[in-house]
Design a protein around this motif. Structure first.
Motif, PDB file in Angstrom:
ATOM      1  N   ILE A  21       0.853  -1.226  -0.041  1.00 16.08           N
ATOM      2  CA  ILE A  21       0.106  -0.185  -0.137  1.00 16.08           C
ATOM      3  C   ILE A  21       1.009   1.239   0.139  1.00 16.08           C
ATOM      4  O   ILE A  21       0.658   2.101  -0.499  1.00 16.08           O
ATOM      5  CB  ILE A  21      -0.743  -0.068   1.245  1.00 16.08           C
ATOM      6  CG1 ILE A  21      -1.985  -1.287   1.026  1.00 16.08           C
ATOM      7  CG2 ILE A  21      -1.721   1.273   1.182  1.00 16.08           C
ATOM      8  CD1 ILE A  21      -2.828  -1.299   2.262  1.00 16.08           C
ATOM      9  N   LYS A  22       1.719   1.110   0.769  1.00 14.54           N
ATOM     10  CA  LYS A  22       2.830   2.423   0.827  1.00 14.54           C
ATOM     11  C   LYS A  22       3.460   2.568  -0.486  1.00 14.54           C
ATOM     12  O   LYS A  22       3.532   3.867  -1.129  1.00 14.54           O
ATOM     13  CB  LYS A  22       3.945   2.273   2.110  1.00 14.54           C
ATOM     14  CG  LYS A  22       4.773   3.404   2.270  1.00 14.54           C
ATOM     15  CD  LYS A  22       5.586   3.302   3.316  1.00 14.54           C
ATOM     16  CE  LYS A  22       6.367   4.116   3.682  1.00 14.54           C
ATOM     17  NZ  LYS A  22       7.333   4.200   4.974  1.00 14.54           N
ATOM     18  N   LYS A  23       4.124   1.475  -1.213  1.00 16.59           N
ATOM     19  CA  LYS A  23       4.790   1.714  -2.185  1.00 16.59           C
ATOM     20  C   LYS A  23       3.729   2.021  -3.599  1.00 16.59           C
ATOM     21  O   LYS A  23       4.272   3.108  -4.257  1.00 16.59           O
ATOM     22  CB  LYS A  23       5.217   0.316  -2.749  1.00 16.59           C
ATOM     23  CG  LYS A  23       5.916   0.191  -4.146  1.00 16.59           C
ATOM     24  CD  LYS A  23       6.251  -1.006  -4.368  1.00 16.59           C
ATOM     25  CE  LYS A  23       7.111  -1.315  -5.746  1.00 16.59           C
ATOM     26  NZ  LYS A  23       7.611  -2.750  -6.099  1.00 16.59           N
ATOM     27  N   ALA A  24       2.424   1.784  -3.406  1.00 14.05           N
ATOM     28  CA  ALA A  24       1.624   2.235  -4.470  1.00 14.05           C
ATOM     29  C   ALA A  24       1.355   3.637  -4.235  1.00 14.05           C
ATOM     30  O   ALA A  24       1.208   4.410  -5.081  1.00 14.05           O
ATOM     31  CB  ALA A  24       0.152   1.544  -4.395  1.00 14.05           C
ATOM     32  N   LEU A  28       2.050   6.965  -6.814  1.00 13.73           N
ATOM     33  CA  LEU A  28       0.806   7.929  -7.262  1.00 13.73           C
ATOM     34  C   LEU A  28       1.044   9.317  -7.001  1.00 13.73           C
ATOM     35  O   LEU A  28       0.621  10.326  -7.398  1.00 13.73           O
ATOM     36  CB  LEU A  28      -0.334   7.257  -6.994  1.00 13.73           C
ATOM     37  CG  LEU A  28      -0.891   5.865  -7.409  1.00 13.73           C
ATOM     38  CD1 LEU A  28      -2.366   5.274  -6.929  1.00 13.73           C
ATOM     39  CD2 LEU A  28      -0.928   6.054  -8.986  1.00 13.73           C
ATOM     40  N   ALA A  29       1.619   9.348  -5.655  1.00 17.60           N
ATOM     41  CA  ALA A  29       1.661  10.690  -5.266  1.00 17.60           C
ATOM     42  C   ALA A  29       2.922  11.482  -5.722  1.00 17.60           C
ATOM     43  O   ALA A  29       2.702  12.655  -6.310  1.00 17.60           O
ATOM     44  CB  ALA A  29       2.280  10.595  -3.438  1.00 17.60           C
ATOM     45  N   ALA A  43      -4.983  16.515 -11.849  1.00 15.53           N
ATOM     46  CA  ALA A  43      -3.872  15.897 -10.995  1.00 15.53           C
ATOM     47  C   ALA A  43      -3.988  16.307  -9.633  1.00 15.53           C
ATOM     48  O   ALA A  43      -4.187  15.410  -8.758  1.00 15.53           O
ATOM     49  CB  ALA A  43      -2.442  16.604 -11.514  1.00 15.53           C
ATOM     50  N   GLU A  44      -4.437  17.388  -9.364  1.00 17.14           N
ATOM     51  CA  GLU A  44      -4.787  17.821  -7.883  1.00 17.14           C
ATOM     52  C   GLU A  44      -5.856  16.929  -7.196  1.00 17.14           C
ATOM     53  O   GLU A  44      -5.745  16.293  -6.166  1.00 17.14           O
ATOM     54  CB  GLU A  44      -5.211  19.235  -7.721  1.00 17.14           C
ATOM     55  CG  GLU A  44      -5.437  19.599  -6.458  1.00 17.14           C
ATOM     56  CD  GLU A  44      -5.701  21.439  -6.359  1.00 17.14           C
ATOM     57  OE1 GLU A  44      -6.322  21.538  -5.166  1.00 17.14           O
ATOM     58  OE2 GLU A  44      -5.121  22.083  -6.821  1.00 17.14           O
ATOM     59  N   SER A  51      -4.218  10.312  -1.531  1.00 17.08           N
ATOM     60  CA  SER A  51      -4.051  10.782  -0.362  1.00 17.08           C
ATOM     61  C   SER A  51      -4.743  10.264   0.648  1.00 17.08           C
ATOM     62  O   SER A  51      -4.711   9.305   1.697  1.00 17.08           O
ATOM     63  CB  SER A  51      -3.644  12.096  -0.198  1.00 17.08           C
ATOM     64  OG  SER A  51      -2.523  12.591  -0.875  1.00 17.08           O
ATOM     65  N   GLU A  52      -6.340  10.371   0.492  1.00 15.69           N
ATOM     66  CA  GLU A  52      -7.351  10.083   1.445  1.00 15.69           C
ATOM     67  C   GLU A  52      -7.554   8.396   1.361  1.00 15.69           C
ATOM     68  O   GLU A  52      -7.508   7.772   2.303  1.00 15.69           O
ATOM     69  CB  GLU A  52      -8.739  10.316   0.941  1.00 15.69           C
ATOM     70  CG  GLU A  52      -9.722   9.838   1.787  1.00 15.69           C
ATOM     71  CD  GLU A  52     -11.152  10.341   1.212  1.00 15.69           C
ATOM     72  OE1 GLU A  52     -12.095   9.929   1.219  1.00 15.69           O
ATOM     73  OE2 GLU A  52     -11.278  11.505   0.865  1.00 15.69           O
TER      74      GLU A  52
END
Length: 303
Positions: A21-24, A28-29, A43-44, A51-52
């Motif tokens: 999950i952290k890697k994904a 994406l971030a 993008a925003e 992030s949510e």
């Protein structure tokens, strides 16, 4: 962002590990952060969504609540402020030069987009207090009770005391279906309303039928002569009646036949599932002398 599938947003499976999950999220971030993807349409919005999703799935308790009760119920209990409370995304964003180590996504903190008053500018409104935790009571039901509906008295612990309540069970409440009793769950620790109590059905084993969703399954046994010549057999129902089933000549062992509309009723519907009958042909292990002669005669005819 209610009614969102957080797993799909991050592109991970529902059994994904914390590291996956952290890697994904990291990937994406980096892709959607406005400081990195200037000019890219949406993008925003996508950065807010990922992030949510990460804020929920990286928190063991929030993820458990989301997995158990689904997106709609989760967002009734958790406001945007609650979702991002104590969510520390700063370490990940720091890798890309977007924020410092102490950067925390909590209301009242700084915004990754340069604003203030919340993690995202669109989430600055006050939200309702957090509800208390929901409770799930597993209620055993017979197939007959699922077919006709019933009333059950449920005993459970509520706010430190034992409480009894009579619950009307509608027809069609198969395994996994739930009834919601508002305000009968755990009290809120944040001044909000109490959670809810969910009565969840668990269908008990039956000596005659098994069930798959709204379909019923049963097995009948016929003689070899009946499978060759055909016959009619009586099939019991959950209502105590008997259906007549025609077995055509030449029916083979383990043939499955369908009686449409004789399964379990569907909740909030006038339709029913089907009843499936598996035919088992009884092959005798030992023949009498007379039976053996008859079979030999049949064999001589080429049968």
């Amino acid at each position: 962002m209610s009614q969102q599938d957080y797993y799909k947003i991050l592109g991970v499976a529902k059994n994904a590990t914390d590291s996956e999950i952290k890697k994904a999220y990291r990937k994406l971030a980096m892709k959607y952060h406005p400081d990195h993807s200037k000019g890219e349409k949406n993008a925003e919005d996508m950065f807010k969504k990922v992030s949510e999703a990460y804020a929920v799935l990286s928190d063991k308790e929030k993820r458990k609540q989301y997995d158990t009760f689904g997106s709609a119920d989760f967002h009734q209990r958790y406001s945007q402020e609650d979702i991002f409370r104590n969510a520390d995304l700063g370490d990940i964003l720091k890798e890309f030069g977007f924020g410092g180590k102490g950067m925390r996504f909590s209301f009242g903190g700084g915004s990754p987009f340069g604003g203030g008053g919340g993690p995202f500018g669109g989430y600055q409104r006050r939200q309702a207090p957090v509800k208390g935790s929901d409770l799930v009571y597993e209620l055993p039901l017979t197939l007959q009770e699922v077919a006709s509906g019933t009333s059950k008295t449920v005993s459970f612990q509520h706010q430190g005391r034992s409480e009894n309540i009579t619950v009307k069970i509608p027809p069609g409440m198969i395994t996994g279906k739930k009834l919601r009793l508002a305000g009968k769950g755990e009290p809120s620790g944040y001044g909000g309303p109490a959670g809810d109590l969910f009565i969840q059905s668990q269908v008990s084993a039956d000596p005659t039928f098994t069930s798959e969703e709204y379909d019923l399954h049963t097995t009948i046994t016929i003689r070899l002569s009946e499978s060759l010549l055909g016959t009619h057999v009586g099939i019991p129902t959950l209502e105590g009646k008997e259906l007549s089933l025609k077995i055509p000549p030449g029916t083979r062992h383990k043939t499955r036949m369908r009686l449409a509309g004789h399964g379990l009723p569907k909740m909030k519907s006038h339709s029913k599932g089907d009843l499936y009958v598996t035919v088992s042909v009884d092959i005798p292990k030992k023949l009498t002398s007379e039976q053996k002669k008859i079979v030999q005669k049949l064999a001589a005819t080429g049968m």
